[in-house]
Design a protein around this motif. Structure first.
Motif, PDB file in Angstrom:
ATOM      1  N   ARG A   1      43.035  51.443  37.928  1.00  0.00           N
ATOM      2  CA  ARG A   1      42.702  50.616  39.096  1.00  0.00           C
ATOM      3  C   ARG A   1      43.645  50.917  40.259  1.00  0.00           C
ATOM      4  O   ARG A   1      44.869  51.002  40.069  1.00  0.00           O
ATOM      5  CB  ARG A   1      42.813  49.133  38.741  1.00  0.00           C
ATOM      6  CG  ARG A   1      41.701  48.602  37.864  1.00  0.00           C
ATOM      7  CD  ARG A   1      41.924  47.143  37.550  1.00  0.00           C
ATOM      8  NE  ARG A   1      42.053  46.321  38.767  1.00  0.00           N
ATOM      9  CZ  ARG A   1      42.462  45.060  38.773  1.00  0.00           C
ATOM     10  NH1 ARG A   1      42.799  44.472  37.625  1.00  0.00           N
ATOM     11  NH2 ARG A   1      42.539  44.388  39.909  1.00  0.00           N
ATOM     12  N   PRO A   2      43.115  51.054  41.474  1.00  0.00           N
ATOM     13  CA  PRO A   2      43.995  51.250  42.637  1.00  0.00           C
ATOM     14  C   PRO A   2      45.044  50.148  42.759  1.00  0.00           C
ATOM     15  O   PRO A   2      46.187  50.410  43.122  1.00  0.00           O
ATOM     16  CB  PRO A   2      43.028  51.221  43.822  1.00  0.00           C
ATOM     17  CG  PRO A   2      41.707  51.634  43.250  1.00  0.00           C
ATOM     18  CD  PRO A   2      41.681  51.091  41.850  1.00  0.00           C
ATOM     19  N   GLY A   3      44.657  48.912  42.453  1.00  0.00           N
ATOM     20  CA  GLY A   3      45.563  47.782  42.603  1.00  0.00           C
ATOM     21  C   GLY A   3      46.789  47.838  41.723  1.00  0.00           C
ATOM     22  O   GLY A   3      47.793  47.163  41.987  1.00  0.00           O
TER      23      GLY A   3
ATOM     24  N   LEU B   1      42.698  42.661  45.783  1.00  0.00           N
ATOM     25  CA  LEU B   1      42.558  42.983  47.205  1.00  0.00           C
ATOM     26  C   LEU B   1      42.892  44.444  47.475  1.00  0.00           C
ATOM     27  O   LEU B   1      42.254  45.083  48.313  1.00  0.00           O
ATOM     28  CB  LEU B   1      43.448  42.068  48.050  1.00  0.00           C
ATOM     29  CG  LEU B   1      43.056  40.589  48.108  1.00  0.00           C
ATOM     30  CD1 LEU B   1      43.897  39.856  49.153  1.00  0.00           C
ATOM     31  CD2 LEU B   1      41.572  40.403  48.405  1.00  0.00           C
ATOM     32  N   LEU B   2      43.885  44.970  46.780  1.00  0.00           N
ATOM     33  CA  LEU B   2      44.205  46.394  46.938  1.00  0.00           C
ATOM     34  C   LEU B   2      43.033  47.254  46.473  1.00  0.00           C
ATOM     35  O   LEU B   2      42.714  48.272  47.099  1.00  0.00           O
ATOM     36  CB  LEU B   2      45.466  46.745  46.152  1.00  0.00           C
ATOM     37  CG  LEU B   2      46.779  46.119  46.652  1.00  0.00           C
ATOM     38  CD1 LEU B   2      47.925  46.491  45.710  1.00  0.00           C
ATOM     39  CD2 LEU B   2      47.104  46.557  48.074  1.00  0.00           C
ATOM     40  N   ASP B   3      42.396  46.857  45.369  1.00  0.00           N
ATOM     41  CA  ASP B   3      41.188  47.555  44.916  1.00  0.00           C
ATOM     42  C   ASP B   3      40.156  47.601  46.041  1.00  0.00           C
ATOM     43  O   ASP B   3      39.619  48.664  46.376  1.00  0.00           O
ATOM     44  CB  ASP B   3      40.566  46.821  43.722  1.00  0.00           C
ATOM     45  CG  ASP B   3      41.299  47.049  42.409  1.00  0.00           C
ATOM     46  OD1 ASP B   3      42.200  47.905  42.372  1.00  0.00           O
ATOM     47  OD2 ASP B   3      40.963  46.362  41.423  1.00  0.00           O
ATOM     48  N   LEU B   4      39.859  46.436  46.589  1.00  0.00           N
ATOM     49  CA  LEU B   4      38.838  46.319  47.641  1.00  0.00           C
ATOM     50  C   LEU B   4      39.225  47.099  48.884  1.00  0.00           C
ATOM     51  O   LEU B   4      38.425  47.882  49.422  1.00  0.00           O
ATOM     52  CB  LEU B   4      38.626  44.845  47.992  1.00  0.00           C
ATOM     53  CG  LEU B   4      37.840  44.553  49.279  1.00  0.00           C
ATOM     54  CD1 LEU B   4      36.421  45.091  49.186  1.00  0.00           C
ATOM     55  CD2 LEU B   4      37.845  43.053  49.575  1.00  0.00           C
TER      56      LEU B   4
ATOM     57  N   GLN C   1      36.621  44.055  40.805  1.00  0.00           N
ATOM     58  CA  GLN C   1      37.690  45.019  40.660  1.00  0.00           C
ATOM     59  C   GLN C   1      37.117  46.418  40.881  1.00  0.00           C
ATOM     60  O   GLN C   1      35.901  46.610  40.909  1.00  0.00           O
ATOM     61  CB  GLN C   1      38.354  44.943  39.286  1.00  0.00           C
ATOM     62  CG  GLN C   1      37.480  45.414  38.128  1.00  0.00           C
ATOM     63  CD  GLN C   1      38.216  45.375  36.789  1.00  0.00           C
ATOM     64  OE1 GLN C   1      39.041  44.490  36.544  1.00  0.00           O
ATOM     65  NE2 GLN C   1      37.930  46.332  35.915  1.00  0.00           N
ATOM     66  N   VAL C   2      38.012  47.386  41.041  1.00  0.00           N
ATOM     67  CA  VAL C   2      37.631  48.788  41.151  1.00  0.00           C
ATOM     68  C   VAL C   2      38.362  49.521  40.042  1.00  0.00           C
ATOM     69  O   VAL C   2      39.571  49.343  39.862  1.00  0.00           O
ATOM     70  CB  VAL C   2      38.036  49.373  42.520  1.00  0.00           C
ATOM     71  CG1 VAL C   2      37.728  50.864  42.586  1.00  0.00           C
ATOM     72  CG2 VAL C   2      37.343  48.625  43.654  1.00  0.00           C
ATOM     73  N   ASP C   3      37.643  50.326  39.276  1.00  0.00           N
ATOM     74  CA  ASP C   3      38.301  51.080  38.208  1.00  0.00           C
ATOM     75  C   ASP C   3      37.671  52.460  38.075  1.00  0.00           C
ATOM     76  O   ASP C   3      36.583  52.726  38.605  1.00  0.00           O
ATOM     77  CB  ASP C   3      38.249  50.332  36.875  1.00  0.00           C
ATOM     78  CG  ASP C   3      36.843  50.018  36.408  1.00  0.00           C
ATOM     79  OD1 ASP C   3      36.108  50.968  36.080  1.00  0.00           O
ATOM     80  OD2 ASP C   3      36.471  48.824  36.375  1.00  0.00           O
ATOM     81  N   ALA C   4      38.379  53.344  37.370  1.00  0.00           N
ATOM     82  CA  ALA C   4      37.965  54.743  37.278  1.00  0.00           C
ATOM     83  C   ALA C   4      36.567  54.896  36.707  1.00  0.00           C
ATOM     84  O   ALA C   4      35.753  55.673  37.213  1.00  0.00           O
ATOM     85  CB  ALA C   4      38.978  55.519  36.430  1.00  0.00           C
ATOM     86  N   GLN C   5      36.271  54.160  35.646  1.00  0.00           N
ATOM     87  CA  GLN C   5      34.969  54.288  35.013  1.00  0.00           C
ATOM     88  C   GLN C   5      33.850  53.819  35.940  1.00  0.00           C
ATOM     89  O   GLN C   5      32.777  54.421  36.010  1.00  0.00           O
ATOM     90  CB  GLN C   5      34.937  53.504  33.707  1.00  0.00           C
ATOM     91  CG  GLN C   5      33.707  53.765  32.857  1.00  0.00           C
ATOM     92  CD  GLN C   5      33.786  53.070  31.499  1.00  0.00           C
ATOM     93  OE1 GLN C   5      34.861  52.676  31.055  1.00  0.00           O
ATOM     94  NE2 GLN C   5      32.639  52.917  30.845  1.00  0.00           N
TER      95      GLN C   5
END
Length: 529
Positions: free
Chosen positions: A299-301, A188-191, A245-249
């Motif tokens: 990941r931001p999360g 959720l933090l990623d989003l 998820q959200v990640d750098a790549q």
């Protein structure tokens, strides 16, 4: 990754208000000019008959959130935790201007001038402030009376619930039971972080048609639904087996074309600042290289693990995180994302902070004293990220009262449309000229014409600064009018959610029904509003 597995570790203006209410015409700038968009007594009396639009619907309650002050009502048994002092501006001016404390302190310089009608670009009629209060109170009563404790704090979660559908709960429910609370919170933090960074003003022409229900959404809610559906499709993830998820790549491979497709941008459906939004997310990939804050997978999360293991975090029966710790993660950790053209002090970019002519200008004035910080997106991130951490992980945040009202065009537009602020003639003429020039440049005509300025224009900076101070004053007036005292008082985030932000949008609908645009247009680059 286990939760602890990482090794790295308001001022009251009552007396000024009363004085100025009786002596408004004695100021140097004379009485304020009446604006045709100002709220009238007839408007107030006819509120009940105004047809409700999507923005008029009762704000959906964030699951698990009830009375919050300022974000969550901290039980009285929690220990008192001293907040760290901000840097001394005479020693570390950049550090001070990047602090949350500086936002309210510097904006107060402007709002105090405003209460004396001494602004450079706006005439101020404090006698109209009671109309603003009445309007906001009427909205709060309409949607929440008599149980004001059910008002959620202002945050991105509510935008995902547009139309009364809790899409966040649905997202949580679709994940397997073996996904633990920590990983659910990280996702959720990623989003939420990506969604907030995309939440600059979209413009009056853009809309988004949901792929899930076929309904069309605009503005903040449209950007929320778009970012959610892009998240679920794996747009921000580099892991095909885990799209959510959200990640750098995943961020690094984003392009204007990918973002334009995800946001359904076309010649007939243009969005303001597409390049700026894309640039923010690509730059976010560089910020994610900070392994201490965002882990080895960027990941931001993963900030959850950093916060939970931070030396200032207290973990007794519940985790207690200080707001300045979260603020530092966002201000320092995300500093690479801001455009290099932003204001700098001693070579340090200070983000959403701008020079303002209304600030002191004496031979002894230091450069930092002429700058007003807002950090709107960072504050919007704080308000929004605290929600899933509180809900999923039962984390309580102390010091959240340091945060301010958000200096954006809905909150600021409220004070113009209800007659408290009136843009002066010279600024109006310059802004209207800019609006027409922009219309010619874009080849578009508008049914409703309003003054337009760039985000760094002195008019916009002054407008945002006075908005921050006036929101503090409005909170006091609203609580007084509702007769709410002690623990029953609305917090600032609650008033933003149920009153000022919603009120600003509804006044725009009343004043400019064809476009519902704010009373002043921002030529946005997609990184400020």
């Amino acid at each position: 990754m286990g939760l602890f597995s990482r090794k790295e570790k308001p001022s009251s203006f009552d007396h000024i208000h009363n004085h100025n209410h009786h002596n408004n015409n004695d100021t140097n700038n004379g009485p304020s000019r009446k604006t045709s968009s100002a709220l009238t007594t007839t408007d107030l009396r006819s509120l009940d008959s105004v047809a409700s639009s999507n923005s008029s619907l009762k704000s959906p309650l964030t699951p698990g959130f009830a009375k919050m002050s300022p974000l969550a009502m901290v039980p009285p048994t929690l220990p008192r935790i001293a907040m760290p002092k901000p840097p001394d501006p005479n020693v570390d001016p950049a550090g001070y201007l990047r602090s949350i404390t500086a936002v309210r302190e510097r904006c107060q310089v402007v709002s105090e001038k405003a209460t004396q009608n001494q602004l450079n670009h706006f005439d101020v009629d404090m006698g109209k402030f009671q109309d603003t209060t009445k309007f906001v109170v009427s909205i709060i009563k309409r949607d929440f009376a008599p149980d004001y404790s059910t008002i959620p704090a202002h945050g991105r979660w509510q935008h995902f619930c547009v139309g009364g559908r809790d899409r966040v709960a649905n997202l949580l429910a679709c994940w397997p039971n073996e996904i633990d609370a920590s990983e659910r919170c990280r996702r959720l933090l990623d989003l939420f972080l990506v969604s907030v960074l995309l939440d600059a003003g979209a413009g009056v022409s853009w809309s988004y048609k949901s792929k899930e229900n076929g309904r069309v959404y605009k503005r903040s809610e449209g950007l929320a639904i778009a970012s959610l559906e892009m998240f679920k499709a794996g747009t921000f993830s580099s892991n095909p087996s885990q799209p959510h998820q959200v990640d750098a790549q995943g961020l690094r491979r984003l392009t204007v074309a990918i973002m334009g497709e995800g946001l359904q941008v076309s010649e007939r459906n243009p969005i303001t600042g597409l390049e700026g939004r894309t640039g923010l997310l690509v730059q976010l990939s560089e910020a994610m290289n900070n392994k201490t804050l965002f882990g080895s997978d960027g990941r931001p999360g993963n900030m959850l693990d950093y916060l939970m293991s931070h030396p200032t975090t207290q973990a007794s029966s519940i985790p207690i995180v200080t707001l300045p710790t979260l603020w530092s993660v966002l201000m320092d950790g995300l500093s690479p994302i801001w455009p290099s053209s932003r204001t700098q002090i001693d070579g340090t970019s200070i983000g959403d902070a701008w020079p303002l002519s209304t600030m002191p200008s004496l031979p002894t004035t230091q450069p930092w004293e002429t700058i007003v910080p807002f950090h709107k997106l960072t504050q919007w991130l704080c308000y929004s990220l605290m929600q899933p951490m509180n809900k999923i992980m039962q984390i309580h945040f102390v010091g959240a009262e340091l945060m301010t009202g958000l200096p954006e065009y809905r909150n600021g537009g409220l004070f113009i449309d209800t007659g408290v602020l009136t843009l002066k003639r010279s600024a109006t003429e310059r802004g209207l000229k800019a609006f027409h020039e922009n219309s010619l440049r874009e080849g578009k005509k508008s049914l409703e014409v309003v003054p337009m300025f760039k985000p760094d224009d002195d008019v916009i900076v002054e407008w945002r600064a006075v908005t921050v101070g006036f929101l503090d004053l409005l909170l006091d007036e609203v609580n007084s009018t509702l007769n709410l005292r002690g623990v029953d008082r609305l917090s600032l985030p609650q008033m933003l959610e149920a009153g000022s932000w919603k009120g600003g949008r509804e006044m725009a609908e009343i004043s400019r029904p064809n476009t519902q645009c704010p009373p002043i247009a921002i030529l946005s680059d997609g990184t400020v509003f």
